[in-house]
Design a protein around this motif. Structure first.
Motif, mmCIF file in Angstrom:
data_model
loop_
_atom_site.group_PDB
_atom_site.id
_atom_site.type_symbol
_atom_site.label_atom_id
_atom_site.label_comp_id
_atom_site.label_asym_id
_atom_site.label_seq_id
_atom_site.Cartn_x
_atom_site.Cartn_y
_atom_site.Cartn_z
ATOM 1 N N GLU A 131 0.817 -1.215 0.000
ATOM 2 C CA GLU A 131 0.000 0.000 0.000
ATOM 3 C C GLU A 131 0.849 1.262 0.000
ATOM 4 O OE1 GLU A 131 -3.787 1.284 1.194
ATOM 5 O OE2 GLU A 131 -3.545 -0.093 2.876
ATOM 6 N N GLY A 143 5.856 4.115 -3.414
ATOM 7 C CA GLY A 143 6.175 5.513 -3.640
ATOM 8 C C GLY A 143 6.358 6.291 -2.346
ATOM 9 N N PHE A 144 6.169 5.625 -1.229
ATOM 10 C CA PHE A 144 6.381 6.263 0.066
ATOM 11 C C PHE A 144 7.767 5.880 0.577
ATOM 12 C CE2 PHE A 144 2.070 7.588 1.809
ATOM 13 C CZ PHE A 144 1.446 7.544 0.575
ATOM 14 N N GLU A 145 8.361 6.765 1.337
ATOM 15 C CA GLU A 145 9.652 6.455 1.935
ATOM 16 C C GLU A 145 9.430 6.050 3.391
ATOM 17 O OE1 GLU A 145 13.199 9.157 1.276
ATOM 18 O OE2 GLU A 145 12.820 9.491 3.405
ATOM 19 N N LYS A 205 10.457 5.046 7.029
ATOM 20 C CA LYS A 205 11.614 5.196 7.908
ATOM 21 C C LYS A 205 11.500 4.321 9.149
ATOM 22 C CE LYS A 205 14.284 8.978 6.630
ATOM 23 N NZ LYS A 205 13.545 10.245 6.612
ATOM 24 N N GLU A 206 10.266 4.094 9.581
ATOM 25 C CA GLU A 206 10.091 3.474 10.891
ATOM 26 C C GLU A 206 8.741 2.775 10.938
ATOM 27 O OE1 GLU A 206 10.266 6.473 13.947
ATOM 28 O OE2 GLU A 206 9.369 5.075 15.386
ATOM 29 N N THR A 207 8.725 1.594 11.497
ATOM 30 C CA THR A 207 7.466 0.855 11.638
ATOM 31 C C THR A 207 7.321 0.363 13.068
ATOM 32 O OG1 THR A 207 7.667 0.092 9.359
ATOM 33 C CG2 THR A 207 6.096 -1.052 10.747
ATOM 34 N N GLN A 208 6.148 0.584 13.640
ATOM 35 C CA GLN A 208 5.893 0.055 14.982
ATOM 36 C C GLN A 208 4.643 -0.803 14.949
ATOM 37 O OE1 GLN A 208 6.476 1.881 18.639
ATOM 38 N NE2 GLN A 208 7.588 3.659 17.902
ATOM 39 N N PHE A 234 -0.083 5.632 8.526
ATOM 40 C CA PHE A 234 1.202 6.137 8.061
ATOM 41 C C PHE A 234 1.224 7.630 8.329
ATOM 42 C CE2 PHE A 234 3.822 8.362 5.023
ATOM 43 C CZ PHE A 234 4.967 7.591 4.940
ATOM 44 N N TYR A 280 -2.207 8.884 6.901
ATOM 45 C CA TYR A 280 -2.926 8.055 5.946
ATOM 46 C C TYR A 280 -3.361 6.755 6.620
ATOM 47 C CZ TYR A 280 -0.604 10.936 2.346
ATOM 48 O OH TYR A 280 -0.146 11.962 1.571
ATOM 49 N N ASP A 281 -4.544 6.297 6.259
ATOM 50 C CA ASP A 281 -4.945 4.959 6.681
ATOM 51 C C ASP A 281 -4.299 3.938 5.762
ATOM 52 O OD1 ASP A 281 -6.823 5.450 8.830
ATOM 53 O OD2 ASP A 281 -8.059 6.416 7.309
ATOM 54 N N ILE A 282 -3.799 2.868 6.326
ATOM 55 C CA ILE A 282 -3.263 1.797 5.490
ATOM 56 C C ILE A 282 -3.855 0.458 5.929
ATOM 57 C CG2 ILE A 282 -1.094 2.917 4.874
ATOM 58 C CD1 ILE A 282 0.279 1.538 7.118
ATOM 59 N N LYS A 283 -4.101 -0.359 4.936
ATOM 60 C CA LYS A 283 -4.603 -1.700 5.246
ATOM 61 C C LYS A 283 -3.417 -2.613 5.462
ATOM 62 C CE LYS A 283 -8.447 -1.009 2.172
ATOM 63 N NZ LYS A 283 -8.355 -0.900 0.713
ATOM 64 N N HIS A 310 1.928 1.319 13.101
ATOM 65 C CA HIS A 310 2.284 2.708 12.816
ATOM 66 C C HIS A 310 3.513 2.749 11.924
ATOM 67 C CE1 HIS A 310 -0.596 3.674 15.755
ATOM 68 N NE2 HIS A 310 0.144 3.529 16.823
ATOM 69 N N VAL A 311 3.411 3.480 10.852
ATOM 70 C CA VAL A 311 4.550 3.621 9.951
ATOM 71 C C VAL A 311 4.828 5.107 9.771
ATOM 72 C CG1 VAL A 311 5.467 3.049 7.677
ATOM 73 C CG2 VAL A 311 3.815 1.524 8.761
ATOM 74 N N LYS A 312 6.095 5.475 9.838
ATOM 75 C CA LYS A 312 6.468 6.875 9.613
ATOM 76 C C LYS A 312 7.431 6.979 8.452
ATOM 77 C CE LYS A 312 6.222 8.211 14.434
ATOM 78 N NZ LYS A 312 6.966 8.878 15.526
ATOM 79 N N CYS A 332 5.519 10.823 2.522
ATOM 80 C CA CYS A 332 4.503 10.390 1.572
ATOM 81 C C CYS A 332 4.959 10.726 0.141
ATOM 82 C CB CYS A 332 3.158 11.032 1.888
ATOM 83 S SG CYS A 332 3.055 12.803 1.619
#
Lengths: 135, 135
Positions: A110, A113-115, A117-120, B88, B97-100, B122-124, B127
DNA sequence: CATAAATTTGTAATCATTACAAATATAAAT
DNA sequence: ATTTATATTTGTAATGATTACAAATTTATG
């Protein structure tokens, strides 16, 4: 692991307080709050200030050797493990478990095209220990 | 959707404030903070109190029609979408953004014997919009 | 209507975090 | 060594989000 060395490698001068705070984080692996770190070290370092704990953790984060865990709304926790991993918090006993997850599977398609950096990944519920004991 | 109806169904008396707060959450879909909700509604409801916003959101959460998004350490955001989904946050423009994601893939094999109540992803990063505009 | 119950509101209290400046410790220069 | 500069630590005060609480208002009930 040599903690002073580890700090130096990451451009952090290994002061006594910094070594002790990192040592606590790294050895306990208990995802502590600032308050917990402070309470556990102030016996050994009587002059320790809570501000120092805040400053030090912020430095660790800037230098990339510590991350935050915001699994609860009202408290920030800290973690010395920097590999991508998630956390499970048991709402009964309060313990926080590290959990592995497959990074590729988490919404990556999903985010084309996004960068990233961090996932929790935060999971809450009851741990198996609490489930077997209580019920 | 009929908001008053929706609240009633979930055992919440549809007062004017509650309807307006839920309406804001549901229609804007912007994962607002308490402050943002308050600032956007106080024009229309001049007597509105921030305490009411807090009380109301707490009620919504208790009754299961709102969830919290704690993607940042220092602010709690709210969301009227209750399906399992992740978020995100763009560190450049601040948009969320909502992500599935595929729930089954997220660490479920590691949590055998655990009772999972809630999962947050949670993703940072940046975009695609910010990446193409800026760079 | 009158009374009770629920909801909203405003103020004060709490608590985590940050700002800031003084004090201390460490490193560099003479 | 001694001075000087720099970095680190510390304590106190300020900030800001959230909660506690009681008064005021609104809504429901007899």
């Amino acid at each position: 692991m040599n903690i002073a060395q580890h700090l130096s490698t990451h451009d952090i001068k290994p002061s006594y307080q910094r070594i002790k705070i990192y040592e606590y984080l790294y050895e306990k692996m208990n995802h502590p709050t600032v308050d917990l770190i402070y309470k556990n070290l102030v016996g050994e370092i009587p002059t320790l200030s809570k501000t120092t704990v805040y400053n030090t953790l912020k430095l660790f984060i800037d230098k990339g050797i510590t991350s935050t865990v915001t699994i609860e709304d009202n408290e920030v926790r800290y973690d010395a493990i920097m590999d991508a991993h998630g956390h499970f918090k048991c709402t009964a006993c309060g313990a926080i478990y590290d959990i592995k997850y497959d990074f590729k599977d988490v919404a990556m398609n999903e985010l084309k095209g996004f960068e990233v950096k961090e996932t929790q990944v935060h999971v809450k519920g009851k741990c198996n220990q609490c489930l077997t004991n209580k019920n």
